[in-house]
Design a protein around this motif. Structure first.
Motif, mmCIF file in Angstrom:
data_model
loop_
_atom_site.group_PDB
_atom_site.id
_atom_site.type_symbol
_atom_site.label_atom_id
_atom_site.label_comp_id
_atom_site.label_asym_id
_atom_site.label_seq_id
_atom_site.Cartn_x
_atom_site.Cartn_y
_atom_site.Cartn_z
ATOM 1 N N ALA A 1 -1.603 54.477 3.609
ATOM 2 C CA ALA A 1 -0.832 52.935 3.852
ATOM 3 C C ALA A 1 -1.890 51.945 4.288
ATOM 4 O O ALA A 1 -2.040 50.809 4.219
ATOM 5 N N ALA A 2 -2.490 52.520 5.530
ATOM 6 C CA ALA A 2 -3.320 51.720 6.442
ATOM 7 C C ALA A 2 -4.669 51.125 5.616
ATOM 8 O O ALA A 2 -4.942 50.053 5.953
ATOM 9 N N LEU A 3 -4.975 52.076 4.727
ATOM 10 C CA LEU A 3 -6.258 51.842 3.784
ATOM 11 C C LEU A 3 -6.148 51.117 2.645
ATOM 12 O O LEU A 3 -6.903 50.366 2.363
ATOM 13 N N TRP A 4 -4.995 51.331 2.053
ATOM 14 C CA TRP A 4 -4.958 51.048 0.639
ATOM 15 C C TRP A 4 -3.666 49.962 0.378
ATOM 16 O O TRP A 4 -3.660 49.390 -0.922
ATOM 17 N N LEU A 5 -2.764 49.871 1.329
ATOM 18 C CA LEU A 5 -1.621 48.758 1.110
ATOM 19 C C LEU A 5 -2.377 47.381 0.964
ATOM 20 O O LEU A 5 -3.272 47.156 1.886
ATOM 21 N N ASN A 6 -2.167 46.682 0.287
ATOM 22 C CA ASN A 6 -2.785 45.107 -0.138
ATOM 23 C C ASN A 6 -2.185 44.195 1.208
ATOM 24 O O ASN A 6 -1.554 43.183 0.883
ATOM 25 N N SER A 7 -2.496 44.620 2.427
ATOM 26 C CA SER A 7 -2.047 43.669 3.530
ATOM 27 C C SER A 7 -2.695 44.111 4.764
ATOM 28 O O SER A 7 -3.099 45.240 5.304
ATOM 29 N N THR A 8 -3.358 43.262 5.218
ATOM 30 C CA THR A 8 -3.995 43.203 6.654
ATOM 31 C C THR A 8 -3.036 43.985 7.816
ATOM 32 O O THR A 8 -3.500 44.933 8.409
ATOM 33 N N TRP A 9 -1.813 43.309 7.748
ATOM 34 C CA TRP A 9 -1.197 43.804 8.710
ATOM 35 C C TRP A 9 -0.650 45.297 8.625
ATOM 36 O O TRP A 9 -0.145 45.928 9.616
ATOM 37 N N ALA A 10 -0.610 45.998 7.407
ATOM 38 C CA ALA A 10 -0.476 47.425 6.980
ATOM 39 C C ALA A 10 -1.347 48.034 7.803
ATOM 40 O O ALA A 10 -1.264 49.168 8.461
ATOM 41 N N PHE A 11 -2.612 47.676 8.195
ATOM 42 C CA PHE A 11 -3.478 48.540 8.577
ATOM 43 C C PHE A 11 -3.244 48.501 10.320
ATOM 44 O O PHE A 11 -3.211 49.673 11.010
ATOM 45 N N PHE A 12 -2.709 47.298 10.784
ATOM 46 C CA PHE A 12 -2.568 47.195 12.226
ATOM 47 C C PHE A 12 -1.258 48.203 12.546
ATOM 48 O O PHE A 12 -0.980 48.486 13.506
ATOM 49 N N VAL A 13 -0.381 48.404 11.503
ATOM 50 C CA VAL A 13 0.836 49.159 11.904
ATOM 51 C C VAL A 13 0.438 50.593 11.556
ATOM 52 O O VAL A 13 1.040 51.437 12.217
ATOM 53 N N PHE A 14 0.009 50.923 10.409
ATOM 54 C CA PHE A 14 -0.066 52.416 9.893
ATOM 55 C C PHE A 14 -1.269 53.066 10.375
ATOM 56 O O PHE A 14 -0.962 54.348 10.455
ATOM 57 N N TYR A 15 -2.245 52.341 10.743
ATOM 58 C CA TYR A 15 -3.347 53.258 11.474
ATOM 59 C C TYR A 15 -2.967 53.870 12.860
ATOM 60 O O TYR A 15 -3.359 54.829 13.110
ATOM 61 N N PRO A 16 -2.367 53.092 13.710
ATOM 62 C CA PRO A 16 -1.947 53.740 15.269
ATOM 63 C C PRO A 16 -0.691 54.722 14.754
ATOM 64 O O PRO A 16 -0.795 55.976 15.478
ATOM 65 N N LEU A 17 -0.002 54.569 13.546
ATOM 66 C CA LEU A 17 1.002 55.769 13.153
ATOM 67 C C LEU A 17 0.170 56.796 12.749
ATOM 68 O O LEU A 17 0.856 57.969 12.990
ATOM 69 N N PHE A 18 -0.995 56.829 12.039
ATOM 70 C CA PHE A 18 -1.728 57.931 11.677
ATOM 71 C C PHE A 18 -2.229 58.753 12.909
ATOM 72 O O PHE A 18 -2.316 59.864 12.586
ATOM 73 N N ILE A 19 -2.606 58.140 13.955
ATOM 74 C CA ILE A 19 -3.088 58.729 14.917
ATOM 75 C C ILE A 19 -2.057 59.184 15.735
ATOM 76 O O ILE A 19 -2.292 60.640 16.426
ATOM 77 N N CYS A 20 -0.925 58.477 15.828
ATOM 78 C CA CYS A 20 0.256 59.324 16.627
ATOM 79 C C CYS A 20 0.799 60.402 15.851
ATOM 80 O O CYS A 20 1.272 61.432 16.404
ATOM 81 N N PHE A 21 0.727 60.537 14.432
ATOM 82 C CA PHE A 21 1.209 61.699 13.600
ATOM 83 C C PHE A 21 0.162 62.714 13.867
ATOM 84 O O PHE A 21 0.542 64.018 13.900
ATOM 85 N N ALA A 22 -1.335 62.346 14.174
ATOM 86 C CA ALA A 22 -2.217 63.302 14.272
ATOM 87 C C ALA A 22 -1.883 64.144 15.664
ATOM 88 O O ALA A 22 -2.068 65.193 15.798
ATOM 89 N N LEU A 23 -1.402 63.123 16.795
ATOM 90 C CA LEU A 23 -0.976 63.569 18.045
ATOM 91 C C LEU A 23 0.305 64.706 17.852
ATOM 92 O O LEU A 23 0.227 65.919 18.287
ATOM 93 N N LEU A 24 1.281 64.407 16.910
ATOM 94 C CA LEU A 24 2.287 65.388 16.764
ATOM 95 C C LEU A 24 1.852 66.637 16.155
ATOM 96 O O LEU A 24 2.463 67.714 16.501
ATOM 97 N N LEU A 25 0.732 66.731 15.159
ATOM 98 C CA LEU A 25 0.435 67.851 14.667
ATOM 99 C C LEU A 25 -0.264 68.656 15.600
ATOM 100 O O LEU A 25 -0.191 69.995 15.435
#
Length: 365
Positions: free
Chosen positions: A61-85
């Motif tokens: 979602a951070a990379l391919w949703l057609n929105s700049t704001w999607a990156f600012f929301v979903f990239y930190p969530l990607f790292i946070c889920f990486a932490l949960l893993l």
């Protein structure tokens, strides 16, 4: 210059023998009653698949949703889920508590740590061989090494600016992951610390595996996003800033879960010049570590049971799905032997660690 190795340090195990036997008997009876084992089960695997799916989904979602704001929301969530893993899988796999085969645990660790960037072998040695075996012991527990920024023990040097450390400690905690990923992992692997001699693979094989993992992390976390986000006018500087801030958020959460319990207990030891510690391992663990309960309680499940940290230190090779039951067993056994066990609240944990950091910041012994 390579650091001098520390002499072996152990405990007076005979002092804990009766407690240990009673605790292990109760824990094994718990397994027998359930017809269970200490490793992962199907529910654990389902949770792991869900976390992996959320991690990969946020990345996409951070990379391919057609929105700049999607990156600012979903990239930190990607790292946070990486932490949960890392919390739910890497931690248990490092203790061989997921699969019965040690090699399967090592392979899982290699691939699951790619998004977060920590080297699993460096972390395993720091966490298990140094921290678990020698919790809060000067020179032996690398988690409380002197860093000249945060005074964590009464044996460390004091500086006037540390009077404010109870206020700025979250910033130091947030920088722990970036420091581990881009400094201490490299120092560990290339023999600038005491970690490397304890790693499974030495020489060229170990170095190649280390460099491969770091390269894959850079490709996944930076290179692919840089090219995927080119049409959204997100430059490399912005990407690196969001990457750093995301790592800092994940780091803060992890340090609070792991190190906060040892700060709260606030008992530290200096190793004797000769011989072993004057007490047993179980006494030592009770004197340095807390269990605490989350609010709401169901968060314990998603935090891999790390809040039940005393339980984890007593049963490190058990999958965290057993921790709530094991905590009750520890409480009951501790009462039989007049040992001080209680599970504090998250509010109490914060109060205790703030009090400790204030005292250390004042230069108190």
């Amino acid at each position: 210059m390579r650091p001098e190795p520390l002499r072996p340090l152990g405990y007076q195990q005979r002092l804990d023998q009766a407690f240990r036997q009673a605790l292990m008997k109760a824990a094994n009876h718990y397994l027998q009653q359930r017809g269970d084992h200490r490793f992962a089960d199907s529910q654990f695997y389902l949770k792991s698949i869900l976390l992996m799916s959320c991690c990969l989904g946020c990345y996409a979602a951070a990379l391919w949703l057609n929105s700049t704001w999607a990156f600012f929301v979903f990239y930190p969530l990607f790292i946070c889920f990486a932490l949960l893993l890392a919390i739910n899988l890497v931690h248990d796999a490092s203790h061989n508590a997921i699969f019965k085969q040690a090699k399967a645990n090592r392979w899982l660790n290699f691939w699951v740590t790619i998004p977060l960037g920590l080297d699993p072998e460096c972390w395993r040695v720091r966490h298990i061989i140094f921290h678990h075996a020698h919790t809060n012991i000067r020179h032996y527990d690398l988690d409380i090494e002197e860093n000249f920024v945060l005074r964590q023990t009464p044996h460390q040097r004091w500086y006037p600016f540390m009077r404010a450390q109870h206020l700025y400690w979250p910033l130091v905690a947030a920088l722990t992951f970036p420091a581990l990923i881009w400094l201490f992992d490299w120092l560990d692997r290339f023999h600038f610390t005491r970690v490397a001699p304890h790693m499974r693979h030495q020489g060229q094989r170990g170095i190649m595996a280390f460099l491969l993992a770091k390269l894959l992390h850079i490709v996944v976390a930076i290179v692919i996003p840089f090219y995927a986000l080119a049409d959204k006018h997100i430059d490399l500087g912005t990407l690196l800033l969001i990457y750093l801030l995301s790592q800092m958020l994940a780091s803060l959460v992890f340090v609070v879960l792991i190190l906060g319990t040892h700060w709260a207990k606030a008992t530290f030891y200096t190793p004797p010049e000769q011989g072993n510690m004057p007490h047993g391992f179980y006494h030592h663990t009770f004197s340095t570590t807390y269990d605490w309960h989350t609010t709401p309680r169901w968060l314990t499940y998603w935090l891999g049971g790390l809040n039940l940290h005393l339980t984890h230190h007593l049963f490190p090779n058990w999958n965290h799905r057993h921790y709530p039951a094991l905590a009750l067993i520890i409480e009951d056994t501790a009462k039989q032997f007049s040992m001080d066990y209680h599970c504090i609240s998250s509010k109490e944990l914060f109060i205790y660690q703030q009090r400790f950091l204030k005292e250390m910041g004042q230069g108190k012994k």
